[in-house]
Motif scaffolding. Structure first.
Motif, short mmCIF file in Angstrom:
data_model
loop_
_atom_site.label_atom_id
_atom_site.label_comp_id
_atom_site.label_asym_id
_atom_site.label_seq_id
_atom_site.Cartn_x
_atom_site.Cartn_y
_atom_site.Cartn_z
N THR A 222 1.30 13.66 21.17
CA THR A 222 -0.07 13.29 20.31
C THR A 222 -0.39 13.40 19.14
O THR A 222 -0.52 14.65 18.92
CB THR A 222 -1.60 13.47 21.50
N PRO A 223 -0.62 13.24 18.25
CA PRO A 223 -0.98 13.07 16.91
C PRO A 223 -2.01 13.75 16.78
O PRO A 223 -3.46 13.33 17.41
CB PRO A 223 -1.01 12.07 15.80
N GLU A 224 -2.47 14.68 16.35
CA GLU A 224 -3.61 15.44 16.28
C GLU A 224 -5.00 14.11 15.27
O GLU A 224 -6.15 14.43 15.19
CB GLU A 224 -3.61 16.93 15.66
N ARG B 281 -5.44 4.78 16.81
CA ARG B 281 -6.44 3.89 17.85
C ARG B 281 -6.64 3.99 18.60
O ARG B 281 -5.22 4.20 19.51
CB ARG B 281 -5.75 2.10 17.69
N GLU B 282 -7.82 4.42 18.92
CA GLU B 282 -7.87 4.86 20.68
C GLU B 282 -8.54 4.26 21.24
O GLU B 282 -8.83 2.86 21.04
CB GLU B 282 -9.69 5.85 20.32
N SER B 283 -7.29 4.56 22.32
CA SER B 283 -7.69 3.60 24.14
C SER B 283 -8.35 3.51 25.08
O SER B 283 -7.96 4.90 25.54
CB SER B 283 -6.90 2.03 23.39
N ALA B 284 -8.60 3.08 25.75
CA ALA B 284 -7.90 4.06 27.60
C ALA B 284 -7.39 2.64 28.79
O ALA B 284 -7.31 1.27 28.14
CB ALA B 284 -9.97 4.04 27.67
N VAL B 285 -6.76 3.36 29.29
CA VAL B 285 -6.66 2.30 30.31
C VAL B 285 -7.05 2.84 31.71
O VAL B 285 -7.40 4.31 32.14
CB VAL B 285 -4.93 2.33 30.64
N LEU C 188 -12.48 9.68 38.86
CA LEU C 188 -12.86 10.63 39.08
C LEU C 188 -12.26 12.10 37.56
O LEU C 188 -12.50 13.55 37.63
CB LEU C 188 -10.68 11.00 39.94
N THR C 189 -11.45 11.61 36.76
CA THR C 189 -10.92 12.28 35.78
C THR C 189 -9.57 11.67 34.73
O THR C 189 -9.40 10.47 34.88
CB THR C 189 -9.87 13.25 36.24
N GLU C 190 -10.20 12.44 33.46
CA GLU C 190 -9.25 11.34 33.18
C GLU C 190 -7.83 12.31 32.41
O GLU C 190 -8.15 13.57 32.87
CB GLU C 190 -9.87 11.79 31.25
N LEU C 191 -6.99 12.29 32.07
CA LEU C 191 -5.20 12.77 31.89
C LEU C 191 -5.30 12.80 30.16
O LEU C 191 -5.78 11.99 29.69
CB LEU C 191 -4.71 11.35 32.60
N PRO C 192 -4.86 13.56 30.27
CA PRO C 192 -4.39 13.62 28.50
C PRO C 192 -3.53 13.12 27.35
O PRO C 192 -3.98 11.42 28.64
CB PRO C 192 -3.03 14.63 28.25
N ARG C 193 -4.28 12.26 26.38
CA ARG C 193 -4.41 10.96 25.56
C ARG C 193 -3.05 11.84 24.86
O ARG C 193 -2.29 12.40 24.77
CB ARG C 193 -5.13 11.60 23.93
N LEU C 194 -2.17 10.38 25.27
CA LEU C 194 -1.29 9.65 25.10
C LEU C 194 -0.39 8.39 24.14
O LEU C 194 -1.80 7.61 24.00
CB LEU C 194 -0.59 9.47 26.21
N TRP C 195 0.04 9.22 23.52
CA TRP C 195 0.50 8.42 21.88
C TRP C 195 1.29 7.28 21.97
O TRP C 195 2.28 7.64 22.96
CB TRP C 195 0.87 9.12 20.99
N VAL D 145 -3.65 5.14 20.74
CA VAL D 145 -3.74 6.62 21.26
C VAL D 145 -4.31 7.12 22.48
O VAL D 145 -5.62 6.24 22.41
CB VAL D 145 -4.15 8.12 20.33
N VAL D 146 -3.67 6.76 23.33
CA VAL D 146 -4.14 6.83 24.51
C VAL D 146 -4.99 7.16 25.74
O VAL D 146 -3.65 8.05 26.02
CB VAL D 146 -3.34 5.31 25.61
N THR D 147 -6.27 6.86 26.10
CA THR D 147 -6.23 8.42 27.19
C THR D 147 -6.41 7.49 28.72
O THR D 147 -7.26 6.43 28.81
CB THR D 147 -7.91 8.39 27.21
N PRO D 148 -5.27 8.01 29.95
CA PRO D 148 -5.53 7.40 31.06
C PRO D 148 -7.02 8.02 31.90
O PRO D 148 -7.20 9.11 31.75
CB PRO D 148 -4.38 7.26 31.66
N VAL D 149 -7.20 7.28 32.10
CA VAL D 149 -8.97 7.47 32.77
C VAL D 149 -8.55 6.87 34.87
O VAL D 149 -8.34 5.63 34.90
CB VAL D 149 -10.01 6.73 32.90
#
Length: 235
Positions: free
Chosen positions: A35-37, A41-45, A110-117, A124-128
């Motif tokens: 995942t780039p530093e 585009r920030e997003s979430a699933v 519950l928690t967030e998983l690591p941000r994935l590209w 850049v997706v944060t799985p919730v």
């Protein structure tokens, strides 16, 4: 975002091994792409785990074939962050409500998983991860965006007969699931595969079973635009 220990303890017994393992989850558990530093585009699933007639399941939607990005692909509910969203969880819940009519009060975060590209769309997706403590009927609210909604049973996802790898025309190869008329591949399959392993649910399956991605599914590969991605790119 991590919920207090008492919240996790209220989750069902079948979720506890996964929750314990997620404390040490790494990007490498889901993808070989760094995942780039900066940028993206920030997003979430929303990775929504519930329990139905056949046991634990996960909510998956199939995107409309006319969308610009990831057309026709099965996916978790979710999308790009809005400026008004407080955090990744707010994005994931808002999108799930807009896409499938999810009652956010029926969900325990519950928690967030690591941000994935995802290189092809530069998301850049944060799985919730969430527990659907009060499941209710859901449906495609916007047919122009969502074609179909389903709860896929874990027992069917881990069935070796339903697991394989797919080969994209670009040469990219990654894990996939064929369940209830859906071919789940790419980013979504990579996240699912990692969670099934960490939850202790996976069963041995043949990684040598590789099928060509059907032409109707062949949107740009998850590894498009990268030079250092190998056959395990999304897992």
């Amino acid at each position: 975002m991590s919920q207090p220990p008492e919240t996790a303890r209220r989750a069902p017994a079948w979720l506890q091994p996964l929750l314990a393992r997620l404390d040490t989850a790494r990007i490498e558990d889901f993808t070989q792409l760094r995942t780039p530093e900066h940028g993206g585009r920030e997003s979430a699933v929303l990775v929504l785990l519930g329990e139905g007639e056949t046991g634990p399941d996960v909510l998956i939607l199939q995107r409309a074939a006319t969308l610009r990005n990831h057309a026709g692909q099965p996916a978790f509910p979710g999308g790009a962050a809005d400026p008004e969203d407080a955090d990744a969880a707010a994005t994931a819940l808002r999108e799930a409500n807009e896409e499938v009519g999810l009652d956010v009060g029926s969900v325990t975060l519950l928690t967030e998983l690591p941000r994935l590209w995802i290189p092809v769309s530069d998301f850049v997706v944060t799985p919730v991860l969430a527990w659907w403590h009060a499941p209710h009927p859901v449906h495609a609210r916007e047919p122009a965006e969502v074609a179909h909604v389903a709860r896929l049973p874990i027992v069917e996802l881990v069935d070796p007969e339903n697991r394989m790898q797919v080969r994209h025309p670009s040469g990219w190869i990654g894990p996939a699931f064929s369940v209830r008329g859906m071919l789940v591949w790419g980013f979504t399959a990579g996240v699912l595969s990692g969670l099934l392993d960490m939850g202790g649910w996976s069963r041995p399956w043949s990684h040598n079973r590789v099928i060509d991605l059907p032409p109707t599914e062949a949107t740009p590969a998850p590894s498009a635009g990268t030079d250092d991605v190998d056959e395990s790119a999304m897992r």
